[in-house]
Write a protein that holds these residues in place. Structure first.
Motif, PDB file in Angstrom:
ATOM      1  N   MET A  46     -45.333 -38.157 -47.684  1.00 16.99           N
ATOM      2  CA  MET A  46     -45.045 -36.738 -47.868  1.00 16.99           C
ATOM      3  C   MET A  46     -46.341 -35.939 -47.859  1.00 16.99           C
ATOM      4  O   MET A  46     -46.414 -34.865 -47.246  1.00 16.99           O
ATOM      5  CB  MET A  46     -44.295 -36.516 -49.182  1.00 16.99           C
ATOM      6  N   LEU A  47     -47.368 -36.443 -48.540  1.00 20.16           N
ATOM      7  CA  LEU A  47     -48.678 -35.779 -48.513  1.00 20.16           C
ATOM      8  C   LEU A  47     -49.141 -35.582 -47.077  1.00 20.16           C
ATOM      9  O   LEU A  47     -49.562 -34.499 -46.679  1.00 20.16           O
ATOM     10  CB  LEU A  47     -49.722 -36.612 -49.266  1.00 20.16           C
ATOM     11  N   ARG A  48     -49.067 -36.643 -46.317  1.00 21.45           N
ATOM     12  CA  ARG A  48     -49.526 -36.629 -44.922  1.00 21.45           C
ATOM     13  C   ARG A  48     -48.748 -35.597 -44.106  1.00 21.45           C
ATOM     14  O   ARG A  48     -49.323 -34.825 -43.342  1.00 21.45           O
ATOM     15  CB  ARG A  48     -49.344 -38.024 -44.333  1.00 21.45           C
ATOM     16  N   HIS A  60     -48.710 -30.198 -41.471  1.00 21.90           N
ATOM     17  CA  HIS A  60     -48.050 -28.922 -41.220  1.00 21.90           C
ATOM     18  C   HIS A  60     -48.829 -27.738 -41.785  1.00 21.90           C
ATOM     19  O   HIS A  60     -48.352 -26.609 -41.775  1.00 21.90           O
ATOM     20  CB  HIS A  60     -46.616 -28.942 -41.777  1.00 21.90           C
ATOM     21  N   GLY A  61     -50.014 -28.005 -42.322  1.00 18.93           N
ATOM     22  CA  GLY A  61     -50.876 -26.917 -42.761  1.00 18.93           C
ATOM     23  C   GLY A  61     -50.885 -26.604 -44.240  1.00 18.93           C
ATOM     24  O   GLY A  61     -51.306 -25.514 -44.633  1.00 18.93           O
ATOM     25  N   ALA A  62     -50.461 -27.542 -45.071  1.00 16.78           N
ATOM     26  CA  ALA A  62     -50.489 -27.311 -46.516  1.00 16.78           C
ATOM     27  C   ALA A  62     -51.918 -27.063 -46.982  1.00 16.78           C
ATOM     28  O   ALA A  62     -52.856 -27.700 -46.504  1.00 16.78           O
ATOM     29  CB  ALA A  62     -49.900 -28.512 -47.258  1.00 16.78           C
ATOM     30  N   GLY A  63     -52.075 -26.160 -47.909  1.00 16.47           N
ATOM     31  CA  GLY A  63     -53.394 -25.844 -48.450  1.00 16.47           C
ATOM     32  C   GLY A  63     -53.832 -26.877 -49.469  1.00 16.47           C
ATOM     33  O   GLY A  63     -53.259 -26.966 -50.543  1.00 16.47           O
ATOM     34  N   TYR A  64     -54.847 -27.641 -49.131  1.00 17.01           N
ATOM     35  CA  TYR A  64     -55.302 -28.705 -50.019  1.00 17.01           C
ATOM     36  C   TYR A  64     -56.246 -28.202 -51.109  1.00 17.01           C
ATOM     37  O   TYR A  64     -56.543 -28.917 -52.056  1.00 17.01           O
ATOM     38  CB  TYR A  64     -55.978 -29.837 -49.229  1.00 17.01           C
ATOM     39  N   ALA A  65     -56.726 -26.972 -51.008  1.00 15.27           N
ATOM     40  CA  ALA A  65     -57.671 -26.435 -51.989  1.00 15.27           C
ATOM     41  C   ALA A  65     -57.051 -25.322 -52.831  1.00 15.27           C
ATOM     42  O   ALA A  65     -57.760 -24.551 -53.452  1.00 15.27           O
ATOM     43  CB  ALA A  65     -58.916 -25.932 -51.279  1.00 15.27           C
ATOM     44  N   VAL A  66     -55.732 -25.237 -52.855  1.00 13.21           N
ATOM     45  CA  VAL A  66     -55.039 -24.180 -53.602  1.00 13.21           C
ATOM     46  C   VAL A  66     -54.823 -24.656 -55.038  1.00 13.21           C
ATOM     47  O   VAL A  66     -54.134 -25.651 -55.266  1.00 13.21           O
ATOM     48  CB  VAL A  66     -53.681 -23.853 -52.941  1.00 13.21           C
ATOM     49  N   PRO A  67     -55.401 -23.952 -56.018  1.00 13.46           N
ATOM     50  CA  PRO A  67     -55.207 -24.368 -57.407  1.00 13.46           C
ATOM     51  C   PRO A  67     -53.860 -23.913 -57.958  1.00 13.46           C
ATOM     52  O   PRO A  67     -53.307 -22.906 -57.530  1.00 13.46           O
ATOM     53  CB  PRO A  67     -56.357 -23.664 -58.150  1.00 13.46           C
ATOM     54  N   ASP A  68     -53.346 -24.679 -58.916  1.00 17.33           N
ATOM     55  CA  ASP A  68     -52.128 -24.269 -59.615  1.00 17.33           C
ATOM     56  C   ASP A  68     -52.520 -23.408 -60.811  1.00 17.33           C
ATOM     57  O   ASP A  68     -53.691 -23.022 -60.957  1.00 17.33           O
ATOM     58  CB  ASP A  68     -51.293 -25.488 -60.014  1.00 17.33           C
ATOM     59  N   ALA A  69     -51.595 -23.106 -61.699  1.00 19.10           N
ATOM     60  CA  ALA A  69     -51.868 -22.237 -62.845  1.00 19.10           C
ATOM     61  C   ALA A  69     -52.916 -22.835 -63.788  1.00 19.10           C
ATOM     62  O   ALA A  69     -53.636 -22.104 -64.456  1.00 19.10           O
ATOM     63  CB  ALA A  69     -50.573 -21.954 -63.611  1.00 19.10           C
TER      64      ALA A  69
END
Length: 108
Positions: free
Chosen positions: A54-56, A61-70
């Motif tokens: 799923m990660l792959r 598909h362009g998921a942001g790998y450097a997007v922080p959560d709350a």
């Protein structure tokens, strides 16, 4: 949070790769949706449950790998807690600048 985002995050958490790919083909924007108060993205969810395929898929598909959560955590931090080196390698890899191909992960 929209119903589409909620449903997509449930599919990611369950590991329903076929549903995730189907949704991404028709609604690619759902990839950038966030969960409620914790502001987790689908990539955060996949990293949290340790689903390498799923990660792959999300990264391709362009998921942001450097997007922080709350809490300020990025998906790599969640993958590190799962103690799966291949997940961390997958998230921290980048496509080849020349060919734009992603490196092959161990279990891909």
């Amino acid at each position: 949070m929209s119903l589409a985002t909620t449903s997509f995050l449930v599919d990611v958490r369950r590991g329903d790769l076929a549903s995730v790919k189907r949704v991404l083909a028709h609604q690619p924007g759902v990839l950038h949706g966030r969960s409620g108060a914790d502001l987790r993205t689908p990539l955060h969810v996949a990293a949290e449950v340790g689903n390498h395929l799923m990660l792959r898929t999300l990264l391709q598909h362009g998921a942001g790998y450097a997007v922080p959560d709350a809490a300020g955590e990025v998906p790599l931090m969640l993958a590190a807690r799962q103690v799966r080196a291949e997940d961390m390698d997958c998230i921290s890899s980048r496509p080849c600048p020349r060919t734009r191909a992603w490196p092959q992960c161990a279990s891909a």
